[in-house]
Design a protein around this motif. Structure first.
Motif, short mmCIF file in Angstrom:
data_model
loop_
_atom_site.label_atom_id
_atom_site.label_comp_id
_atom_site.label_asym_id
_atom_site.label_seq_id
_atom_site.Cartn_x
_atom_site.Cartn_y
_atom_site.Cartn_z
N PRO A 1 -6.01 13.02 13.09
CA PRO A 1 -5.94 12.22 14.31
C PRO A 1 -4.56 11.63 14.53
N ARG B 1 -16.61 8.55 9.29
CA ARG B 1 -16.48 8.66 7.83
C ARG B 1 -17.57 9.53 7.21
N ARG C 1 -4.06 11.15 8.49
CA ARG C 1 -3.50 10.64 9.73
C ARG C 1 -2.35 11.56 10.07
N VAL D 1 -5.01 1.37 -5.99
CA VAL D 1 -6.19 1.12 -5.16
C VAL D 1 -7.22 2.23 -5.38
N GLU E 1 -11.49 10.53 -2.20
CA GLU E 1 -12.74 10.76 -1.47
C GLU E 1 -13.21 12.21 -1.65
N ASP F 1 -10.24 11.62 15.79
CA ASP F 1 -10.81 10.87 14.68
C ASP F 1 -12.22 11.39 14.40
N LYS G 1 2.87 13.09 5.52
CA LYS G 1 1.73 13.81 4.94
C LYS G 1 2.01 15.30 4.67
N ASP H 1 3.43 9.49 -0.84
CA ASP H 1 2.28 8.68 -0.41
C ASP H 1 2.06 7.58 -1.42
N GLY H 2 1.73 6.37 -0.92
CA GLY H 2 1.47 5.25 -1.84
C GLY H 2 0.39 5.62 -2.82
N MET H 3 -0.79 5.96 -2.31
CA MET H 3 -1.90 6.41 -3.16
C MET H 3 -2.44 7.72 -2.63
N ASN H 4 -3.04 7.70 -1.47
CA ASN H 4 -3.79 8.74 -0.79
C ASN H 4 -5.26 8.69 -1.19
N LEU H 5 -6.02 7.97 -0.39
CA LEU H 5 -7.44 7.79 -0.67
C LEU H 5 -8.24 9.05 -0.38
N GLN I 1 1.11 0.32 -6.10
CA GLN I 1 0.15 1.39 -6.36
C GLN I 1 0.36 2.06 -7.72
N HIS J 1 0.82 -1.22 0.00
CA HIS J 1 0.00 0.00 0.00
C HIS J 1 0.85 1.27 0.00
N LEU K 1 -16.95 13.18 7.74
CA LEU K 1 -15.88 13.64 6.84
C LEU K 1 -16.41 13.83 5.42
N VAL L 1 -7.46 16.41 5.48
CA VAL L 1 -7.83 15.23 6.27
C VAL L 1 -6.71 14.21 6.14
P1 ADQ Z 1 -2.96 5.88 4.91
O1 ADQ Z 1 -1.57 6.39 5.08
O2 ADQ Z 1 -3.72 5.65 6.16
O3 ADQ Z 1 -3.02 4.53 4.03
P2 ADQ Z 1 -4.94 7.37 3.14
O4 ADQ Z 1 -4.99 6.60 1.90
O5 ADQ Z 1 -4.94 8.83 2.90
O6 ADQ Z 1 -3.67 7.05 4.02
O7 ADQ Z 1 -6.21 7.15 4.14
C1 ADQ Z 1 -6.77 5.95 4.40
C2 ADQ Z 1 -8.21 6.13 4.95
O8 ADQ Z 1 -8.25 6.68 6.27
C3 ADQ Z 1 -9.11 7.02 4.08
O9 ADQ Z 1 -10.26 6.28 3.77
C4 ADQ Z 1 -9.43 8.21 4.94
O10 ADQ Z 1 -10.74 8.73 4.78
C5 ADQ Z 1 -9.24 7.70 6.35
N1 ADQ Z 1 -8.78 8.85 7.13
C6 ADQ Z 1 -7.72 9.62 6.87
N2 ADQ Z 1 -7.66 10.64 7.75
C7 ADQ Z 1 -8.72 10.50 8.57
C8 ADQ Z 1 -9.24 11.27 9.66
N3 ADQ Z 1 -8.66 12.41 10.02
N4 ADQ Z 1 -10.34 10.82 10.29
C9 ADQ Z 1 -10.96 9.69 9.89
N5 ADQ Z 1 -10.55 8.96 8.83
C10 ADQ Z 1 -9.46 9.36 8.18
C11 ADQ Z 1 -2.09 3.68 3.34
C12 ADQ Z 1 -1.09 4.36 2.40
C13 ADQ Z 1 -1.83 5.22 1.39
C14 ADQ Z 1 -2.83 4.35 0.62
C15 ADQ Z 1 -3.71 3.56 1.58
C16 ADQ Z 1 -4.60 2.57 0.85
O11 ADQ Z 1 -0.19 5.18 3.16
O12 ADQ Z 1 -0.93 5.82 0.49
O13 ADQ Z 1 -3.66 5.19 -0.16
O14 ADQ Z 1 -2.92 2.82 2.50
O15 ADQ Z 1 -3.86 1.75 -0.04
#
Ligand code: ADQ
Length: 488
Positions: free
Chosen positions: A298, A342, A263, A225, A370, A339, A268, A362-366, A185, A154, A345, A261
């Motif tokens: 969070p 969802r 982690r 992803v 979103e 936190d 980040k 970042d691998g992807m950044n979902l 990714q 990921h 958010l 938004v």
């Molecule tokens: P993450 O580093 O956790 O994931 P990301 O892809 O941005 O990063 O977020 C994952 C999920 O967590 C998203 O669905 C998002 O909505 C949720 N999220 C993020 N911040 C939040 C917050 N403040 N409160 C609640 N929910 C929050 C890792 C890799 C990424 C890759 C994913 C999936 O680091 O690059 O995109 O895996 O493959």
């Protein structure tokens, strides 16, 4: 019948907050069945590793293992998050390596393999997720598991010059080649991996990217992803009218909302983002009193020193920026380290004028996807996105920036805040079309298809995966000369 066995570090136990593996649970939603087994760490630190507990969750049977404090420190805090995470995110300066952490990492992988062997059936398909479990296929092969095993990374894969820094790099690379399929990714990550395999291991790779190590052929491909785009869009449209979104809108008055938004993680780019926002208010004073940045970040991994350091740095920066720019009736920067559900958010994304996503790597950044999914087609916001997020390869209609340059981010924010409705709509439409096709469900199906060497997994036409690697995977399967296991 073949069962799917998913392995990831975190699993969702009873939907408990804090246990959820973020985007992974959502991404896997459509491939989970009541027969699927999802194996992972329970999140509990106990006196001894190894106790297994079974839980029923919405879509699958969860089996979770407790880890001892020592295993947690070496495997999770140590090698996974102090060595592999910074290295793969191009931060060798933050990398710490300790042989005993690496031994702990291997030990936990062997423990997982032992536990898995007690539940695996010969034709099960095992799908392993992320950097915590690179050696797991090799551990299972040592225990004579001969079924199909796929792996998905990921996070980014470091280029060879950086990867060479990793002391056990050679061992981990050859462990990756014990999988039937390894997925990345982006094309860039895939290219880095193949270059490392070629340069460091001297394995041959054919024109379709199949790696021929000493034990088995390993297919490698880039399968970015995705998210449940339409589901998220519906959720955002509904959430926009819920109490939290209404309160946020009311508090904003006529001001434009810039939303971040993430982690709370040093990858980040949050300090640079906050500085960029300060630069926007200095360079373009017409936005003073007219905008507000809401950052939701969070805390995560706060057992790791680097994460506590970044938290302290951000607390200071927020104080500085608000101290310099705030007025008695205006708080320029709102910062929340809790936190959020969802759905809340999703509603916030929908009412934001600008989505600010600026990871240094970042691998992807979902979150970027979103944000796009959540927009109102009649009045969409603008995405400002780091060119070093995997998502940038697909979201070319975002305003792409270099996250290391606060001035460039500030200028992009100015462009976003003053962009015409017609341009916002045109950019948004193209991005939405891309993420509507490359969904989470299509991603999971394509990964499993590649791992099983099967072309008979059913993929509905609506979720058919549109990416150039798809055709290549089909071609690989047709040309494969090793025995292909029966399709599931
Ligand atoms: P993450 O580093 O956790 O994931 P990301 O892809 O941005 O990063 O977020 C994952 C999920 O967590 C998203 O669905 C998002 O909505 C949720 N999220 C993020 N911040 C939040 C917050 N403040 N409160 C609640 N929910 C929050 C890792 C890799 C990424 C890759 C994913 C999936 O680091 O690059 O995109 O895996 O493959």
């Amino acid at each position: 019948m073949a069962r799917l066995v998913i392995v990831s570090n975190r699993v969702t136990i009873g939907g408990k907050k804090g246990q959820a593996p973020g985007g992974l649970a959502t991404a896997l939603k459509d491939v989970l069945t009541p027969e699927t087994i999802w194996f992972g760490w329970s999140g509990r630190r106990t006196e001894q590793s190894g106790r297994l507990t079974q839980h029923n969750s919405d879509g699958a049977q969860i089996i979770a293992m407790d880890l001892s404090e020592e295993d947690y420190k070496k495997f999770y805090i140590g090698f996974a998050n102090r060595t592999l995470w910074p290295l793969m995110h191009y931060r060798p300066g933050l990398l710490q390596f300790d042989r005993s952490d690496y031994d702990g990492y291997l030990k936990v992988n062997h423990r997982f393999a032992d536990a898995l062997m007690s539940i695996l059936q010969p034709d099960d398909i095992v799908w392993v997720h992320d950097y915590h479990f690179i050696p797991l296929a090799a551990c299972l092969r040592q225990r004579n598991f001969a079924g199909r095993i796929g792996f998905y990374l990921h996070i980014p894969f470091a280029p060879p010059a950086l990867f060479a820094v990793l002391p056990p790099g050679r061992a981990l690379l050859s462990a990756l080649c014990e999988y039937d399929h390894v997925g990345f990714q982006t094309e860039a990550d895939l290219h880095h991996f193949r270059s490392c395999v070629r340069d460091i291991l001297n394995y041959s790779i054919n024109k379709d990217g199949v790696i021929f190590g000493p034990n088995r052929p390993c297919i490698s491909s880039a399968i970015p992803v995705g998210i449940d785009t339409e589901g998220f869009a519906h959720m955002a449209a509904e959430a926009e009218h819920q109490a939290e979104a209404e309160r946020l809108r009311e508090s904003m008055g006529s001001k434009a909302l810039i939303l971040g938004v993430d982690r709370l993680d040093y990858s980040k780019g949050l300090p640079q983002r906050f500085s960029a926002y300060g630069r926007l208010l200095e360079k373009h004073p017409e936005h003073r009193q007219q905008v507000s940045l809401l950052q939701i970040a969070p805390k995560s991994r706060d057992d790791v020193k680097e994460y506590r350091d970044i938290k302290r740095q951000l607390d200071q920066l927020v104080g500085q920026i608000n101290g310099q720019h705030a007025d008695f009736d205006w708080v320029p920067l709102r910062y929340i380290t809790r936190d959020m559900p969802r759905m809340v958010l999703a509603g916030f994304h929908r009412i934001a004028r600008v989505g600010l996503v600026t990871p240094l790597r970042d691998g992807m950044n979902l979150v970027a996807k979103e944000f796009v999914a959540a927009q109102d087609p009649n009045d969409p916001g603008v995405l400002v996105l780091s060119r070093f997020a995997g998502a940038a390869a697909e979201l070319q209609d975002a305003l792409l920036i270099n996250p290391f340059d606060p001035d460039e981010i500030a200028d992009a924010l100015h462009v976003a805040l003053t962009m015409s409705l017609s341009e916002r709509q045109a950019r948004w439409r193209r991005m939405y079309e891309t993420i509507r096709r490359n969904t989470a469900s299509a991603w999971a199906q394509t990964c499993l298809q590649a791992a099983t060497g099967s072309r008979r997994l059913t993929i509905s036409p609506a979720s058919r995966y549109h990416w150039q690697t798809d055709q290549r995977l089909e071609a690989q399967n047709e040309e494969t000369t090793w025995p292909v296991r029966p399709a599931v």
